[in-house]
Write a protein that holds these residues in place. Sequence first.
Motif, PDB file in Angstrom:
ATOM      1  N   PHE A  21      -7.702 -34.204 -25.999  1.00  0.00           N
ATOM      2  CA  PHE A  21      -9.065 -34.198 -25.478  1.00  0.00           C
ATOM      3  C   PHE A  21      -9.025 -34.190 -23.953  1.00  0.00           C
ATOM      4  CE2 PHE A  21      -9.171 -36.554 -29.478  1.00  0.00           C
ATOM      5  CZ  PHE A  21     -10.215 -35.947 -30.166  1.00  0.00           C
ATOM      6  N   VAL A  22     -10.066 -33.603 -23.364  1.00  0.00           N
ATOM      7  CA  VAL A  22     -10.317 -33.763 -21.933  1.00  0.00           C
ATOM      8  C   VAL A  22     -11.629 -34.520 -21.817  1.00  0.00           C
ATOM      9  CG1 VAL A  22     -10.635 -32.641 -19.705  1.00  0.00           C
ATOM     10  CG2 VAL A  22      -9.108 -31.619 -21.412  1.00  0.00           C
ATOM     11  N   SER A  23     -11.575 -35.695 -21.210  1.00  0.00           N
ATOM     12  CA  SER A  23     -12.758 -36.539 -21.096  1.00  0.00           C
ATOM     13  C   SER A  23     -13.233 -36.572 -19.648  1.00  0.00           C
ATOM     14  CB  SER A  23     -12.469 -37.949 -21.606  1.00  0.00           C
ATOM     15  OG  SER A  23     -11.406 -38.551 -20.878  1.00  0.00           O
ATOM     16  N   PHE A  24     -14.540 -36.788 -19.498  1.00  0.00           N
ATOM     17  CA  PHE A  24     -15.172 -36.743 -18.192  1.00  0.00           C
ATOM     18  C   PHE A  24     -16.137 -37.899 -18.004  1.00  0.00           C
ATOM     19  CE2 PHE A  24     -14.196 -32.371 -19.244  1.00  0.00           C
ATOM     20  CZ  PHE A  24     -13.828 -31.783 -18.044  1.00  0.00           C
ATOM     21  N   ASP A  25     -16.175 -38.429 -16.804  1.00  0.00           N
ATOM     22  CA  ASP A  25     -17.377 -39.095 -16.322  1.00  0.00           C
ATOM     23  C   ASP A  25     -18.423 -37.997 -16.112  1.00  0.00           C
ATOM     24  OD1 ASP A  25     -19.053 -41.084 -14.833  1.00  0.00           O
ATOM     25  OD2 ASP A  25     -18.567 -39.733 -13.188  1.00  0.00           O
ATOM     26  N   MET A  26     -19.676 -38.299 -16.357  1.00  0.00           N
ATOM     27  CA  MET A  26     -20.697 -37.257 -16.227  1.00  0.00           C
ATOM     28  C   MET A  26     -21.461 -37.347 -14.910  1.00  0.00           C
ATOM     29  SD  MET A  26     -23.611 -35.927 -18.919  1.00  0.00           S
ATOM     30  CE  MET A  26     -24.393 -37.507 -19.194  1.00  0.00           C
ATOM     31  N   ASN A  27     -22.129 -38.474 -14.664  1.00  0.00           N
ATOM     32  CA  ASN A  27     -23.000 -38.570 -13.493  1.00  0.00           C
ATOM     33  C   ASN A  27     -22.185 -38.799 -12.228  1.00  0.00           C
ATOM     34  OD1 ASN A  27     -25.259 -38.283 -15.116  1.00  0.00           O
ATOM     35  ND2 ASN A  27     -25.437 -40.491 -15.448  1.00  0.00           N
ATOM     36  N   GLY A  28     -22.273 -37.867 -11.316  1.00  0.00           N
ATOM     37  CA  GLY A  28     -21.502 -37.940 -10.084  1.00  0.00           C
ATOM     38  C   GLY A  28     -20.255 -37.087 -10.116  1.00  0.00           C
ATOM     39  N   THR A  29     -19.764 -36.785 -11.310  1.00  0.00           N
ATOM     40  CA  THR A  29     -18.594 -35.915 -11.459  1.00  0.00           C
ATOM     41  C   THR A  29     -19.026 -34.511 -11.852  1.00  0.00           C
ATOM     42  OG1 THR A  29     -17.200 -37.796 -12.092  1.00  0.00           O
ATOM     43  CG2 THR A  29     -16.417 -35.599 -12.701  1.00  0.00           C
ATOM     44  N   LEU A  30     -19.847 -34.417 -12.888  1.00  0.00           N
ATOM     45  CA  LEU A  30     -20.352 -33.123 -13.355  1.00  0.00           C
ATOM     46  C   LEU A  30     -21.803 -32.911 -12.949  1.00  0.00           C
ATOM     47  CD1 LEU A  30     -18.848 -33.244 -16.967  1.00  0.00           C
ATOM     48  CD2 LEU A  30     -17.831 -32.226 -14.908  1.00  0.00           C
ATOM     49  N   ILE A  31     -22.620 -33.937 -13.143  1.00  0.00           N
ATOM     50  CA  ILE A  31     -24.034 -33.912 -12.760  1.00  0.00           C
ATOM     51  C   ILE A  31     -24.172 -34.450 -11.339  1.00  0.00           C
ATOM     52  CG2 ILE A  31     -26.301 -34.966 -13.190  1.00  0.00           C
ATOM     53  CD1 ILE A  31     -25.700 -32.855 -15.249  1.00  0.00           C
ATOM     54  N   PHE A  48     -13.203 -47.776 -22.034  1.00  0.00           N
ATOM     55  CA  PHE A  48     -12.091 -46.875 -22.320  1.00  0.00           C
ATOM     56  C   PHE A  48     -11.429 -47.213 -23.648  1.00  0.00           C
ATOM     57  CE2 PHE A  48     -12.916 -46.259 -17.899  1.00  0.00           C
ATOM     58  CZ  PHE A  48     -12.743 -44.890 -17.746  1.00  0.00           C
ATOM     59  N   GLU A  49     -11.408 -48.498 -23.996  1.00  0.00           N
ATOM     60  CA  GLU A  49     -10.911 -48.864 -25.324  1.00  0.00           C
ATOM     61  C   GLU A  49     -11.796 -48.257 -26.409  1.00  0.00           C
ATOM     62  OE1 GLU A  49      -8.931 -53.200 -24.317  1.00  0.00           O
ATOM     63  OE2 GLU A  49     -11.091 -53.070 -24.659  1.00  0.00           O
ATOM     64  N   TYR A  50     -13.099 -48.312 -26.210  1.00  0.00           N
ATOM     65  CA  TYR A  50     -14.038 -47.723 -27.174  1.00  0.00           C
ATOM     66  C   TYR A  50     -13.776 -46.223 -27.316  1.00  0.00           C
ATOM     67  CZ  TYR A  50     -18.573 -46.660 -29.383  1.00  0.00           C
ATOM     68  OH  TYR A  50     -19.563 -46.237 -30.240  1.00  0.00           O
ATOM     69  N   MET A  51     -13.616 -45.532 -26.185  1.00  0.00           N
ATOM     70  CA  MET A  51     -13.385 -44.096 -26.248  1.00  0.00           C
ATOM     71  C   MET A  51     -12.100 -43.761 -27.000  1.00  0.00           C
ATOM     72  SD  MET A  51     -13.112 -41.246 -23.192  1.00  0.00           S
ATOM     73  CE  MET A  51     -11.581 -41.881 -22.501  1.00  0.00           C
ATOM     74  N   LEU A  52     -11.026 -44.452 -26.689  1.00  0.00           N
ATOM     75  CA  LEU A  52      -9.759 -44.173 -27.370  1.00  0.00           C
ATOM     76  C   LEU A  52      -9.875 -44.425 -28.863  1.00  0.00           C
ATOM     77  CD1 LEU A  52      -7.296 -45.722 -24.754  1.00  0.00           C
ATOM     78  CD2 LEU A  52      -7.663 -43.288 -25.205  1.00  0.00           C
ATOM     79  N   ASP A  53     -10.542 -45.506 -29.244  1.00  0.00           N
ATOM     80  CA  ASP A  53     -10.718 -45.810 -30.673  1.00  0.00           C
ATOM     81  C   ASP A  53     -11.570 -44.738 -31.353  1.00  0.00           C
ATOM     82  OD1 ASP A  53      -9.220 -48.096 -30.387  1.00  0.00           O
ATOM     83  OD2 ASP A  53     -10.937 -49.461 -30.338  1.00  0.00           O
ATOM     84  N   LYS A  54     -12.642 -44.339 -30.702  1.00  0.00           N
ATOM     85  CA  LYS A  54     -13.532 -43.342 -31.310  1.00  0.00           C
ATOM     86  C   LYS A  54     -12.826 -41.998 -31.480  1.00  0.00           C
ATOM     87  CE  LYS A  54     -18.173 -41.327 -30.914  1.00  0.00           C
ATOM     88  NZ  LYS A  54     -18.654 -41.895 -32.196  1.00  0.00           N
ATOM     89  N   LEU A  55     -12.006 -41.645 -30.508  1.00  0.00           N
ATOM     90  CA  LEU A  55     -11.295 -40.370 -30.574  1.00  0.00           C
ATOM     91  C   LEU A  55     -10.058 -40.446 -31.458  1.00  0.00           C
ATOM     92  CD1 LEU A  55     -11.450 -39.269 -26.815  1.00  0.00           C
ATOM     93  CD2 LEU A  55     -12.976 -38.598 -28.678  1.00  0.00           C
ATOM     94  N   GLY A  56      -9.594 -41.656 -31.761  1.00  0.00           N
ATOM     95  CA  GLY A  56      -8.346 -41.797 -32.487  1.00  0.00           C
ATOM     96  C   GLY A  56      -7.173 -41.270 -31.685  1.00  0.00           C
ATOM     97  N   ALA A  57      -7.217 -41.497 -30.390  1.00  0.00           N
ATOM     98  CA  ALA A  57      -6.214 -40.947 -29.477  1.00  0.00           C
ATOM     99  C   ALA A  57      -5.480 -42.067 -28.764  1.00  0.00           C
ATOM    100  CB  ALA A  57      -6.877 -40.028 -28.455  1.00  0.00           C
ATOM    101  N   ALA A  58      -4.222 -41.817 -28.461  1.00  0.00           N
ATOM    102  CA  ALA A  58      -3.444 -42.717 -27.627  1.00  0.00           C
ATOM    103  C   ALA A  58      -3.755 -42.429 -26.164  1.00  0.00           C
ATOM    104  CB  ALA A  58      -1.953 -42.519 -27.892  1.00  0.00           C
ATOM    105  N   PRO A  59      -3.491 -43.374 -25.274  1.00  0.00           N
ATOM    106  CA  PRO A  59      -3.792 -43.153 -23.861  1.00  0.00           C
ATOM    107  C   PRO A  59      -3.134 -41.911 -23.266  1.00  0.00           C
ATOM    108  CG  PRO A  59      -3.388 -45.479 -24.238  1.00  0.00           C
ATOM    109  CD  PRO A  59      -3.055 -44.773 -25.519  1.00  0.00           C
ATOM    110  N   ASP A  60      -1.950 -41.554 -23.758  1.00  0.00           N
ATOM    111  CA  ASP A  60      -1.260 -40.390 -23.192  1.00  0.00           C
ATOM    112  C   ASP A  60      -1.658 -39.078 -23.863  1.00  0.00           C
ATOM    113  OD1 ASP A  60      -0.014 -40.719 -25.628  1.00  0.00           O
ATOM    114  OD2 ASP A  60       2.024 -40.787 -24.825  1.00  0.00           O
TER     115      ASP A  60
END
Length: 226
Positions: free
Chosen positions: A9-19, A156-168
């Motif tokens: 996955f490629v994850s983003f902050d939205m406000n200030g980074t994209l918006i 970030f823990e929530y995101m990793l759990d939701k994605l089922g992804a390891a930090p790397d």
Amino acid sequence: MAFDIKPKFVSFDMNGTLIHFRIGDAIRRVLGDRLPPELADAFTRVGNYYRFDECMGEYKPFHQIVTDALARTCARFGVEYREGDGQAVYEEIPTWTPYPGVTEALNRLAEAYPLVLLTNSDDAFASQLADNLQAPIEVLITAEQMRLYKPRAGAFEYMLDKLGAAPDEIVHVSASPKYDLRPAAALGISNMVYMDRGFEPDEPWLGHERITDIADLPVLLGLPRP
């Protein structure tokens, strides 16, 4: 590719980074001549910190974060705060649009990677802002869903759990070391990109890649230039 792995996955902050997060402009409009021009820069700087500080406590809706931070800033500078000022600022948020080049870069990336947004917005406004990006977003994670805000580690823990992804297994992209890159690095997310928008200083010791043009992001992630 700048990273040793092809991320899941490629994850983003939205406000200030994209918006383009124009809350300072919104506050100036709402306060009008109550905010003396000579105070405006310091008022914005302190207000930014108060919003950060409000995000560190128990969860409350984002409109309350905006309202409470603005009320605190007004009190700090002796500026008149009127009931409804915070709500008026908050209601401008879904009208904000992406920085130039963001839509094109996201659509290129989406050809190769699932895109994730991890945002300090609430559900309704986050959905509207994600629509403003005009790009396919695989997963939208909001503070309202998490019941907490970045830079809390739980985001970030929530995101990793939701994605089922390891930090790397992800690459995280943000314009904010303060809200995103510091906690991401602390939790072992080593593949990070600092999208330098000029409003926070670079913190290269965090080990991120740095770009100043969003068009460089697909190339950084191994896609050929168009």
